[in-house]
Design an enzyme around this catalytic site. Structure first.
Site, short mmCIF file in Angstrom:
data_model
loop_
_atom_site.label_atom_id
_atom_site.label_comp_id
_atom_site.label_asym_id
_atom_site.label_seq_id
_atom_site.Cartn_x
_atom_site.Cartn_y
_atom_site.Cartn_z
N HIS A 6 0.98 -1.26 -0.05
CA HIS A 6 -0.03 0.03 -0.10
C HIS A 6 0.76 1.28 -0.04
CE1 HIS A 6 -3.32 -2.55 2.05
NE2 HIS A 6 -2.99 -2.96 0.93
N ASP B 22 -5.47 4.92 1.77
CA ASP B 22 -5.57 4.00 0.77
C ASP B 22 -6.86 3.12 0.83
OD1 ASP B 22 -5.52 2.25 3.00
OD2 ASP B 22 -3.33 1.86 2.91
N ALA C 102 -5.30 -12.37 -0.15
CA ALA C 102 -6.21 -10.91 -0.33
C ALA C 102 -6.75 -11.43 -1.64
CB ALA C 102 -5.16 -9.75 -0.44
O1 LIG Z 1 12.09 -8.45 -1.89
C1 LIG Z 1 11.05 -7.65 -2.22
C2 LIG Z 1 9.58 -7.90 -2.07
C3 LIG Z 1 8.90 -6.97 -2.72
N1 LIG Z 1 9.24 -5.86 -3.28
C4 LIG Z 1 8.17 -4.80 -3.65
O2 LIG Z 1 7.35 -4.58 -2.47
C5 LIG Z 1 5.96 -4.45 -3.51
C6 LIG Z 1 5.21 -5.59 -3.13
O3 LIG Z 1 3.84 -5.30 -3.30
P1 LIG Z 1 2.87 -6.40 -3.87
O4 LIG Z 1 3.50 -7.10 -5.28
O5 LIG Z 1 1.59 -5.65 -4.36
O6 LIG Z 1 2.63 -7.60 -2.83
P2 LIG Z 1 2.28 -7.26 -1.51
O7 LIG Z 1 3.08 -6.42 -0.65
O8 LIG Z 1 1.76 -8.64 -1.00
O9 LIG Z 1 0.71 -6.38 -1.61
C7 LIG Z 1 -0.56 -6.04 -1.06
O10 LIG Z 1 -1.04 -5.06 -1.21
C8 LIG Z 1 -1.22 -5.13 -2.93
C9 LIG Z 1 -1.99 -3.91 -3.32
O11 LIG Z 1 -3.02 -3.56 -2.76
C10 LIG Z 1 -2.18 -6.31 -3.15
O12 LIG Z 1 -2.32 -6.54 -4.51
C11 LIG Z 1 -1.84 -7.61 -2.54
O13 LIG Z 1 -2.74 -8.61 -2.71
C12 LIG Z 1 -1.40 -7.38 -1.15
O14 LIG Z 1 -0.75 -8.61 -0.56
C13 LIG Z 1 6.38 -4.46 -4.91
O15 LIG Z 1 6.42 -3.10 -5.21
C14 LIG Z 1 7.69 -5.20 -4.96
O16 LIG Z 1 8.70 -4.70 -6.09
C15 LIG Z 1 10.79 -5.49 -3.22
O17 LIG Z 1 11.17 -4.79 -3.83
N2 LIG Z 1 11.47 -6.58 -2.92
#
Ligand SMILES: O=c1ccn([C@@H]2O[C@H](COP(=O)(O)OP(=O)(O)O[C@H]3O[C@H](CO)[C@@H](O)[C@H](O)[C@H]3O)[C@@H](O)[C@H]2O)c(=O)[nH]1
Length: 408
Positions: free
Chosen positions: A25, A120, A374
């Site tokens: 988020h 958000d 989710a």
């Molecule tokens: O080692 C890592 C792991 C993650 N990321 C970043 O972290 C973010 C992760 O976001 P996302 O892929 O959306 O996963 P979640 O953190 O699991 O996101 C939550 O939020 C999202 C947006 O609402 C939803 O789509 C998902 O289901 C929910 O779990 C991205 O920008 C990735 O590039 C990194 O840079 N390095």
């Protein structure tokens, strides 16, 4: 909304951003704030809490001048059952933080030209508070137009449905979207007796109080859904502002893991990047199948990321050593955007978090969709069946994707 539209009587328009904890988020909301401040005459304050992690705070600290951060004290959650779902915990925290949010808004009203609040997708309750202060309330919706369509229709769907959505005999047809099975709808609405469902219903029923909803998606990807959302006169104004993704040049994307140096040594398009986002975990049995399947695949290599404190402990014994020449295992935060834009990366096995999905689409990397929780199953349906930029592995009757199904 532009600065002129924001109005106010003098001074640079000031926005308040209200994120809930969680990188998924915070990253797009921060990206949005950054662009507004850099490209428009706007200043901003993020309201966060003690509960935000170190890396989340570091991300906010790196935002450009003109963006401040106010940290609220934690609210007590002692009475929330330990098995409560994330959506319950986040919603209870959001409601209990409202008196403190009012305090910050009151101060900012005196010292800045405060014009709007942007929260958000868990910000339904804050919309009313913004109205109390005479400022415009906005939602920044961090996932798909398809999910937004579901959120806006949830109260109606709730009234029309008895029993669980997963038992509905007919497909669910959200306007402009590919039809969905009830079992593909987001996790927290799969058990209507659970408090998480009631909270989501309460949140989503407030969405129509918003002056507008910023959506991290775009017509080229979700044309049908976005056109239907914007054409519905009952909806708040929808602003499809996506894809808001980082560019890979951020401090948090520095390569302490050695991923990029390793990728530099691999043939073009040969690497499968595997990551389950900032919070995804797999059952031990599934992790073992995935790891062994990868090793059996032989040629090609993988970056393998797992977000646990000690991910190596979960891998089959000797795995890291035996796969040394085949791939790279990274124990914590990986520079994901840098990896996805690297020419050696040819595919991405992802949990379908929306930020990861957008990052992959922006960099033209095809995906293997492995949704976990989710709204990720909905995202997988969109990516596999509608946009056709992802494949889905077959799951056995035991719910596990076996190592054989992983073979090239
Ligand atoms: O080692 C890592 C792991 C993650 N990321 C970043 O972290 C973010 C992760 O976001 P996302 O892929 O959306 O996963 P979640 O953190 O699991 O996101 C939550 O939020 C999202 C947006 O609402 C939803 O789509 C998902 O289901 C929910 O779990 C991205 O920008 C990735 O590039 C990194 O840079 N390095």
């Amino acid at each position: 909304m532009d600065a002129a539209d924001a109005g106010g009587d003098g001074g640079v328009p000031h926005l308040v951003f209200l994120p809930t904890p969680g990188m998924g988020h915070l990253i797009p909301l921060a990206e949005f704030a950054k662009r507004l401040v850099l490209h428009h005459r706007i200043t901003a304050t993020f309201i966060t809490g003690d509960v935000f992690s170190k890396s989340q705070m570091a991300l906010l600290d790196r935002l450009p001048r003109g963006i401040e951060n106010v940290v609220l004290p934690d609210v007590s959650l002692d009475d929330v059952p330990s098995n409560a779902k994330a959506e319950t915990v986040i919603s209870v925290s959001a409601v209990r933080a409202l008196p403190a949010v009012r305090g910050v808004l009151g101060e900012l009203k005196k010292t800045t030209n405060l014009v709007a609040l942007v929260s958000d997708l868990f910000g339904g309750f804050a919309l009313e508070v913004a109205r109390e202060f005479g400022i415009r309330p906005y939602i920044f919706f961090t996932t798909t137009g398809m999910s937004l369509s579901l959120f806006l229709r949830l109260p109606e769907l709730d009234a029309q449905t008895s029993g669980e959505y997963r038992d509905l005999p007919d497909l669910i047809r959200l306007p402009g979207c590919i039809p969905l099975h009830g079992s593909d709808l987001l996790d927290p609405i799969q058990d209507r007796k659970n408090e998480a469902y009631t909270w989501l219903l309460r949140q989503s029923s407030r969405y129509r109080l918003a002056a507008g909803i910023f959506l991290n998606s775009f017509e080229g990807l979700e044309g049908g859904a976005i056109r239907a959302l914007t054409a519905d006169p009952g909806n708040p104004t929808i602003y499809p502002v996506g894809p808001l993704v980082r560019n890979g040049g951020e401090e948090s994307d520095r390569d302490s893991s050695g991923c990029v140096a390793w990728l530099d040594e691999q043939p073009r398009g040969s690497v499968l990047f595997v990551s389950f986002g900032s919070g995804g975990t797999l059952p031990l049995e599934q992790l073992t199948e995935l790891a062994l399947g990868w090793r059996r695949a032989g040629s090609g290599s993988s970056g393998f990321v797992h977000s646990s404190n000690d991910p190596f402990a979960f891998l089959p014994e000797g795995f890291v050593e035996r796969t040394k020449r085949l791939g790279l295992v990274v124990s914590s935060w990986a520079p994901q955007v840098k990896i996805l834009r690297h020419e050696s990366t040819g595919g991405f096995l992802t949990h379908c978090g929306w930020n990861s999905s957008l990052e992959s689409v922006v960099h033209g990397v095809p995906m293997i969709a492995w949704p976990l929780y989710a709204e990720q199953k909905m995202n997988a349906v969109l990516l596999v069946e509608d946009v056709k930029v992802a494949l889905r592995p077959r799951t056995g009757e035991d719910g596990i994707v076996g190592r054989g199904r992983w073979r090239k």
